[in-house]
Design an enzyme around this catalytic site. Structure first.
Site, mmCIF file in Angstrom:
data_model
loop_
_atom_site.group_PDB
_atom_site.id
_atom_site.type_symbol
_atom_site.label_atom_id
_atom_site.label_comp_id
_atom_site.label_asym_id
_atom_site.label_seq_id
_atom_site.Cartn_x
_atom_site.Cartn_y
_atom_site.Cartn_z
ATOM 1 N N GLU A 1 -0.446 9.828 15.739
ATOM 2 C CA GLU A 1 0.814 9.116 15.993
ATOM 3 C C GLU A 1 0.705 7.606 15.806
ATOM 4 O OE1 GLU A 1 3.407 10.928 19.260
ATOM 5 O OE2 GLU A 1 1.392 11.369 19.994
ATOM 6 N N SER B 1 4.735 14.021 18.798
ATOM 7 C CA SER B 1 5.444 13.880 17.522
ATOM 8 C C SER B 1 5.394 15.151 16.677
ATOM 9 C CB SER B 1 4.911 12.685 16.713
ATOM 10 O OG SER B 1 5.186 11.486 17.392
ATOM 11 N N GLU C 1 8.270 19.781 27.621
ATOM 12 C CA GLU C 1 7.255 18.742 27.810
ATOM 13 C C GLU C 1 7.912 17.478 28.342
ATOM 14 O OE1 GLU C 1 5.578 18.117 23.941
ATOM 15 O OE2 GLU C 1 7.227 16.856 23.289
ATOM 16 N N ASN D 1 7.306 13.183 27.869
ATOM 17 C CA ASN D 1 6.618 12.071 27.211
ATOM 18 C C ASN D 1 6.725 10.828 28.087
ATOM 19 O OD1 ASN D 1 6.168 13.241 24.315
ATOM 20 N ND2 ASN D 1 8.282 13.724 24.835
ATOM 21 N N SER E 1 14.341 6.677 17.304
ATOM 22 C CA SER E 1 13.907 7.319 18.543
ATOM 23 C C SER E 1 15.061 7.521 19.523
ATOM 24 C CB SER E 1 12.801 6.494 19.201
ATOM 25 O OG SER E 1 11.681 6.381 18.346
#
Length: 327
Positions: free
Chosen positions: A14, A164, A286, A288, A297
């Site tokens: 990433e 990602s 998940e 982040n 983003s």
């Protein structure tokens, strides 16, 4: 004026996305309050990079640098490193030892959320739903029959500690499993294989804003590909709808679940949680803790809809760390 080190790069796949995120922070930081410094963190070098591209080594003993005979120290760190060592607790521990404030969560929360298996195991007892899963470590015998029996087909094969969508495959037949597992092992030596959840995919940010935990507007993700992969995330192969057009009751469930996860884990800084909505119930995929901050983003999109500019978002993050909330 406070000296702020903006960390970018990292040791994972990433790193290029992190460089973009870090430069977005650099471009939008309030110059009337802060002196921003771009700091590139790579396995072979830690350097401050000035506007001409010149590099100045970072002294890891006290996280300082030298330019033109002057020593530069930092009042706080803005961490924009996705993946290791910025999102897994390593740098958080380092800055805690040096007593330098940083804008992300603590080392334990970083390590926990970076490990999908551990995160979901911790959140399950709090009523947060997740997909049926099967775990593999590198070197384990691959029993395709047992995997399919537990999680069904199609299923997702994912590196346990990666972001990602690197190394993720959607598997539609048992014959594809060994190949997908090898792809995932290129990113991590631990794998999580999850049941396919057929539903609407959403992502939602939770942040501490001006001392209060708030949930940002929800984004619905409609991928042109089989799932929200790298192309969908960064190369325009998806439709991202913010705010998501969800029934009020379902949207409220998503907001409550995301906020509950943030508070249960005693989070600080940013979080962005991913869910699949199945039968009106959000299932967490998940969380982040150093989410992307590029133009593509989701957190910047959600903040904008909430009426928070990038400058305000970044200023808030730094100010909370300077006040000791993220120290």
């Amino acid at each position: 004026m406070k000296n702020i080190a903006i960390l970018m790069g990292g040791y994972s796949s990433e790193f290029e996305i992190s460089l973009k995120s870090g430069n977005v922070v650099y471009q939008n930081l309030d110059r009337s309050r802060y002196n921003p410094y771009r700091v590139h963190i790579f396995r072979d070098k830690w350097v401050y990079v000035d506007d001409s591209g010149a590099e100045f080594p970072i002294d890891r003993n006290d996280f300082s640098t030298q330019k033109d005979g002057h020593k530069i120290t930092f009042d706080a760190v803005f961490n924009a490193i996705h993946g290791t060592p910025g999102e897994d607790g390593l740098l958080q521990s380092y800055f805690q030892l040096l007593e330098i404030p940083h804008n992300t969560c603590d080392a334990y929360q970083s390590a926990l959320t970076f490990n999908k298996r551990d995160l979901l195991s911790v959140l399950k007892p709090y009523g947060i739903k997740c997909a049926e899963s099967y775990y593999l470590n590198k070197g384990d015998h691959i029993d395709t029959e047992a995997i399919v029996s537990k999680v069904g087909l199609p299923c997702f094969v994912k590196p346990n500690k990666s972001g990602s969508s690197f190394g993720i495959s959607k598997v539609k037949s048992a014959d594809e499993l060994p190949i997908a597992i090898e792809v995932a092992y290129k990113e991590d030596n631990e794998i999580i294989i999850e049941r396919f959840l057929d539903g609407r995919e959403v992502s939602v940010g939770v942040i501490n804003y001006q001392g209060e935990v708030i949930v940002l507007p929800i984004t619905e993700i409609i991928s042109e590909n089989d799932f929200f992969d790298y192309e969908a995330k960064y190369l325009g192969k998806s439709q991202e709808i913010t705010p998501a057009q969800l029934p009020d009751a379902i949207a409220e469930k998503v907001r409550q679940t995301a906020k509950r996860a943030y508070e249960v884990l005693q989070m600080k800084g940013f979080s962005r949680s991913e869910f699949i909505i199945v039968n009106d119930e959000p299932f967490m995929l998940e969380m982040n803790t150093v989410p992307g901050l590029t133009a593509e983003s989701l957190i910047p999109q959600q903040a904008q809809i909430a009426g928070i500019s990038l400058e305000e978002l970044f200023t808030n993050s730094i100010e909370l760390s300077l006040k000791g909330i993220n120290k």
